[in-house]
Design a protein around this motif. Structure first.
Motif, PDB file in Angstrom:
ATOM      1  N   GLY A 181       0.800  -1.220   0.000  1.00  6.84           N
ATOM      2  CA  GLY A 181       0.000   0.000   0.000  1.00  6.84           C
ATOM      3  C   GLY A 181       0.828   1.261   0.000  1.00  6.84           C
ATOM      4  O   GLY A 181       0.286   2.371   0.153  1.00  6.84           O
ATOM      5  N   VAL A 182       2.133   1.120  -0.164  1.00  4.81           N
ATOM      6  CA  VAL A 182       3.048   2.257  -0.270  1.00  4.81           C
ATOM      7  C   VAL A 182       4.131   1.887  -1.271  1.00  4.81           C
ATOM      8  O   VAL A 182       4.446   0.718  -1.469  1.00  4.81           O
ATOM      9  N   SER A 183       4.716   2.895  -1.907  1.00  5.14           N
ATOM     10  CA  SER A 183       5.858   2.669  -2.785  1.00  5.14           C
ATOM     11  C   SER A 183       7.116   3.031  -2.016  1.00  5.14           C
ATOM     12  O   SER A 183       7.296   4.190  -1.626  1.00  5.14           O
ATOM     13  N   GLY A 184       7.965   2.054  -1.784  1.00  8.63           N
ATOM     14  CA  GLY A 184       9.095   2.268  -0.897  1.00  8.63           C
ATOM     15  C   GLY A 184      10.445   2.312  -1.590  1.00  8.63           C
ATOM     16  O   GLY A 184      10.622   1.810  -2.701  1.00  8.63           O
ATOM     17  N   TYR A 185      11.386   2.914  -0.900  1.00 10.82           N
ATOM     18  CA  TYR A 185      12.802   2.865  -1.266  1.00 10.82           C
ATOM     19  C   TYR A 185      13.566   2.611   0.023  1.00 10.82           C
ATOM     20  O   TYR A 185      13.055   2.819   1.124  1.00 10.82           O
ATOM     21  N   VAL A 244       7.462   6.139   0.573  1.00 13.21           N
ATOM     22  CA  VAL A 244       8.037   6.125   1.920  1.00 13.21           C
ATOM     23  C   VAL A 244       9.430   5.511   1.908  1.00 13.21           C
ATOM     24  O   VAL A 244       9.779   4.722   1.025  1.00 13.21           O
ATOM     25  N   SER A 245      10.202   5.879   2.918  1.00 14.64           N
ATOM     26  CA  SER A 245      11.499   5.261   3.150  1.00 14.64           C
ATOM     27  C   SER A 245      11.309   4.004   3.993  1.00 14.64           C
ATOM     28  O   SER A 245      10.522   3.988   4.944  1.00 14.64           O
ATOM     29  N   VAL A 246      12.012   2.962   3.640  1.00 17.48           N
ATOM     30  CA  VAL A 246      11.976   1.703   4.382  1.00 17.48           C
ATOM     31  C   VAL A 246      13.337   1.502   5.041  1.00 17.48           C
ATOM     32  O   VAL A 246      14.374   1.606   4.376  1.00 17.48           O
ATOM     33  N   ASP A 247      13.331   1.244   6.329  1.00 19.65           N
ATOM     34  CA  ASP A 247      14.587   1.012   7.046  1.00 19.65           C
ATOM     35  C   ASP A 247      15.315  -0.182   6.428  1.00 19.65           C
ATOM     36  O   ASP A 247      14.693  -1.193   6.104  1.00 19.65           O
ATOM     37  N   PRO A 248      16.631  -0.085   6.235  1.00 20.06           N
ATOM     38  CA  PRO A 248      17.373  -1.207   5.643  1.00 20.06           C
ATOM     39  C   PRO A 248      17.141  -2.537   6.341  1.00 20.06           C
ATOM     40  O   PRO A 248      17.141  -3.585   5.693  1.00 20.06           O
TER      41      PRO A 248
END
Length: 299
Positions: A181-185, A244-248
């Motif tokens: 539900g989100v596009s992450g990097y 959104v940013s995704v934690d490594p």
């Protein structure tokens, strides 16, 4: 030329078959299923039934051809050792069949893992040597046959070879966005990838087959460095999802296996390739493909 193509009905291979035939070459495609055989026959290509583990078929296809393009890979992300083994043994079988003929042997290879801290160039030697290395060290194995009378040409592909129907990394990112539900990097999204359209890649392979000297390394790269954040933003715009940013530490859970690649910079220059073959990419950019709906069916 009569060209034997492995992976002839795959994502890149099917475009290569079309490109070769449109330029007057006769294609013999390796087909592991009846569906693949029918697809090749419908294009007017000849068919050789077999797969990467059928080494006798590989040897026969190479021996009866005037050139070989090796694009097949198992791409078994759950068992990379098997992928590496199959690639090395198949390249070995094909190269042995071509030894002493001076015939072209185009071998697909990845750009990832070549260098760190800068874009890879065509002069960079792959560090992968031997069965236990990436892709079974098939690039260096194929090049070792140049002194034995094989016109080996390495075609290194950008991490995103994109276009309608792409099932690779960007397809998995699109599927993850739909699921989450989100596009992450990952992290700050500053890691960068190179990219190239599939049609440009197919044309490069044909040009390399026809013109490149023995021992040449070619880079199928149109966009040298596209940030993974920019890719995520394009996916978000197309799907109407927040970015959104995704934690490594959470990347594997969020993206699946592709999360590990998303956290890596994988870039390369194609300057020497363009100069050698007068190759000029003309296809859409990766962002243009995403925004135009090339990945609509993903997920």
């Amino acid at each position: 030329m009569r060209v034997f193509v492995t992976g002839a009905t795959g994502w890149i291979g099917s475009a290569v078959v079309d490109e070769l035939m449109a330029s007057g070459h006769q294609v013999v495609g390796l087909a592991r299923s009846e569906k693949s055989a029918q697809a090749l026959a419908a294009k007017g290509a000849d068919v050789l039934r077999g797969d990467l583990d059928d080494l006798d078929s590989l040897r026969r296809g190479a021996a009866q051809a005037e050139a070989v393009v090796n694009l097949a890979s198992k791409h078994d992300w759950g068992n990379p050792a098997e992928t590496d083994r199959a690639e090395r043994t198949s390249v070995h079988a094909l190269a042995e069949a071509l030894a002493g003929t001076d015939r072209p042997f185009v071998v697909a290879a990845p750009l990832s893992g070549l260098v760190q801290g800068r874009p890879a160039t065509e002069t960079d030697v792959s560090p992968a040597v031997g069965l236990d290395s990436n892709r079974g060290g098939s690039e260096n194995l194929a090049l070792s046959y140049v002194p034995r009378g094989v016109r080996t040409v390495i075609a290194r592909f950008a991490p995103s070879v994109h276009g309608a129907g792409d099932w690779g990394f960007v397809n998995f990112l699109m599927a993850a966005a739909r699921k989450q539900g989100v596009s992450g990097y990952v992290g700050d999204g500053a890691t960068t990838w190179s990219a190239v359209h599939r049609d440009d890649t197919a044309r490069l392979i044909r040009l390399g087959l026809e013109q490149a000297p023995a021992g040449t390394r070619l880079h199928a790269v149109a966009e040298e460095a596209l940030t993974t954040k920019a890719i995520a933003e394009a996916i978000g715009r197309h799907l109407g999802l927040p970015v959104v940013s995704v934690d490594p530490q959470d990347a594997a859970a969020h993206f699946g296996f592709v999360g590990g690649f998303l956290a890596k910079t994988m870039t390369a220059s194609s300057d020497l390739t363009r100069q050698l073959l007068s190759w000029k990419p003309t296809g859409p950019t990766l962002v243009e493909d995403i925004e135009s709906g090339a990945y609509t069916a993903a997920g």
